[in-house]
Scaffold this motif. Structure first.
Motif, mmCIF file in Angstrom:
data_model
loop_
_atom_site.group_PDB
_atom_site.id
_atom_site.type_symbol
_atom_site.label_atom_id
_atom_site.label_comp_id
_atom_site.label_asym_id
_atom_site.label_seq_id
_atom_site.Cartn_x
_atom_site.Cartn_y
_atom_site.Cartn_z
ATOM 1 N N LEU A 126 13.065 -24.225 -110.025
ATOM 2 C CA LEU A 126 12.386 -25.323 -109.942
ATOM 3 C C LEU A 126 11.961 -26.204 -111.392
ATOM 4 C CD1 LEU A 126 10.984 -27.306 -107.873
ATOM 5 C CD2 LEU A 126 8.992 -25.826 -108.616
ATOM 6 N N ARG A 127 12.204 -27.301 -111.262
ATOM 7 C CA ARG A 127 11.991 -28.395 -112.462
ATOM 8 C C ARG A 127 11.011 -29.320 -112.100
ATOM 9 N NH1 ARG A 127 17.264 -29.711 -116.110
ATOM 10 N NH2 ARG A 127 18.264 -27.906 -116.148
ATOM 11 N N VAL A 128 9.785 -29.342 -112.878
ATOM 12 C CA VAL A 128 8.697 -29.897 -112.622
ATOM 13 C C VAL A 128 8.150 -31.038 -113.660
ATOM 14 C CG1 VAL A 128 6.165 -29.816 -111.840
ATOM 15 C CG2 VAL A 128 7.754 -27.879 -111.699
ATOM 16 N N SER A 129 8.007 -32.216 -113.322
ATOM 17 C CA SER A 129 7.712 -33.540 -114.017
ATOM 18 C C SER A 129 6.230 -33.758 -113.434
ATOM 19 C CB SER A 129 8.431 -34.479 -114.100
ATOM 20 O OG SER A 129 9.794 -34.346 -114.355
ATOM 21 N N ALA A 130 5.094 -33.605 -114.409
ATOM 22 C CA ALA A 130 3.983 -33.577 -113.823
ATOM 23 C C ALA A 130 3.162 -34.930 -114.409
ATOM 24 C CB ALA A 130 2.839 -32.495 -113.999
ATOM 25 N N HIS A 131 2.396 -35.702 -113.872
ATOM 26 C CA HIS A 131 1.775 -36.901 -114.409
ATOM 27 C C HIS A 131 0.147 -36.663 -114.098
ATOM 28 C CE1 HIS A 131 1.022 -40.978 -115.282
ATOM 29 N NE2 HIS A 131 0.269 -41.322 -114.043
ATOM 30 N N LEU A 132 -0.532 -36.860 -115.217
ATOM 31 C CA LEU A 132 -1.830 -36.463 -115.088
ATOM 32 C C LEU A 132 -2.733 -37.900 -114.673
ATOM 33 C CD1 LEU A 132 -2.705 -34.334 -118.386
ATOM 34 C CD2 LEU A 132 -3.218 -33.825 -115.914
#
Length: 313
Positions: A292-298
């Motif tokens: 899995l590759r994750v891009s997280a936006h706060l």
């Protein structure tokens, strides 16, 4: 030991893919062995059914060579031209296998039709059947190994190759039963009908394989078990009214999965607190699913803007 997570060029953390080409070499070796065995059996007996079985093994060889190339390409790291990596290359292998299955099926059907019009009684069927059984055992063992590795590594190419080999085994079993009946009844037309049935079954397998590959190229969602692993990690981190998550999207590309996620944190947190929380969350997600590759936006949980335009996500 599981792969050590690394940082991609875009900042997301991921586990580097493994080189699975050894399995493709195993498939190539099995294809060469079964081609030799089944072709000899078809030549000795003159059976259209056994000839159809040998033709599918030739397709197996071509498919295995394509899979070897694709497995090498799919593990290449992201570059300027392919910023999300090369994992989708595996679907091209599956498409090629599907097309090759169609070609093999067409050749088998043409041969069967010719034998129905001009029946030829096979000879020395006992010897031919014994050799074909040995070839089928080889294919069955390799299919089991490839399918197990393909599921463990989420490799579309290995799973496609395993399904192809498994279909070959099923086809071979049907051919063996049919040719055995020919030997008992002495009817050459039955041999051609067995080949025709095998060809139609192979064509259906090719259609299903191409259909599945097209779904992957269209950024289909992953299997339910992959989503469940992600939900379990998020559930352990969720604190109602304080920490939450939304706008989660996951797409599958070969042995990789790409995830976008909005992370809702307390309004009073500093940038560092939010960043550290997101980093720890990503580490947990990658540990649960190394592909899995994750891009997280706060986002601040109390800000109405955090919930705008969610219908477009």
């Amino acid at each position: 030991m599981p792969p050590v997570p690394r940082r991609s060029a875009t900042g997301s953390r991921y586990a580097p893919p493994q080189d699975l080409s050894t399995y493709a070499w195993l498939s190539i070796g099995a294809a060469l062995a079964t081609i030799a065995l089944k072709s000899w059996a078809a030549w000795v007996t003159g059976s259209a059914g056994l000839l159809s079985d040998a033709a599918e093994s030739l397709v197996n060889l071509v498919a295995a060579v394509v899979a070897l190339w694709v497995l090498k390409v799919s593990i290449r790291p992201a570059d300027e031209d392919h910023q999300f990596g090369h994992s989708k290359a595996e679907y091209f292998s599956a498409v090629v296998e599907g097309v090759m299955i169609f070609v093999a099926a067409a050749l088998i059907i043409v041969t069967a039709a010719e034998r129905i019009i001009h029946p030829v009684m096979p000879e020395r069927l006992g010897l031919g059947l014994a050799v074909s059984v040995i070839a089928s055992v080889i294919n069955g063992g390799v299919a089991w190994v490839l399918h197990r590795a393909g599921r463990a590594e989420r490799s579309a190419a290995l799973i496609a190759d395993a399904k192809h080999l498994a279909t070959d085994v099923i086809t071979s079993a049907a051919v063996l039963i049919g040719v055995g009946i020919v030997a008992l009844t002495g009817s050459p037309v039955l041999d051609a009908l067995v080949a025709l049935g095998a060809g139609l079954n192979i064509m259906w397998t090719g259609f299903k394989l191409i259909n599945e590959s097209v779904g992957g190229l269209m950024d289909a969602a992953p299997a339910a078990e992959a989503i469940a692993r992600v939900e379990e990690v998020l559930g352990a981190r969720r604190e109602p009214g304080r920490i939450d998550f939304h706008a989660m999207r996951i797409r599958e590309a070969g042995n990789r999965r790409f995830m976008d996620l909005h992370v809702l944190v307390p309004d009073a947190w500093t940038v560092k607190q939010g960043h550290d929380f997101a980093e720890d969350l990503i580490d947990d997600l990658v540990r649960a699913d190394p592909g899995l590759r994750v891009s997280a936006h706060l986002e601040p949980i109390g800000d109405p803007k955090s919930y705008e335009d969610l219908d477009d996500v």
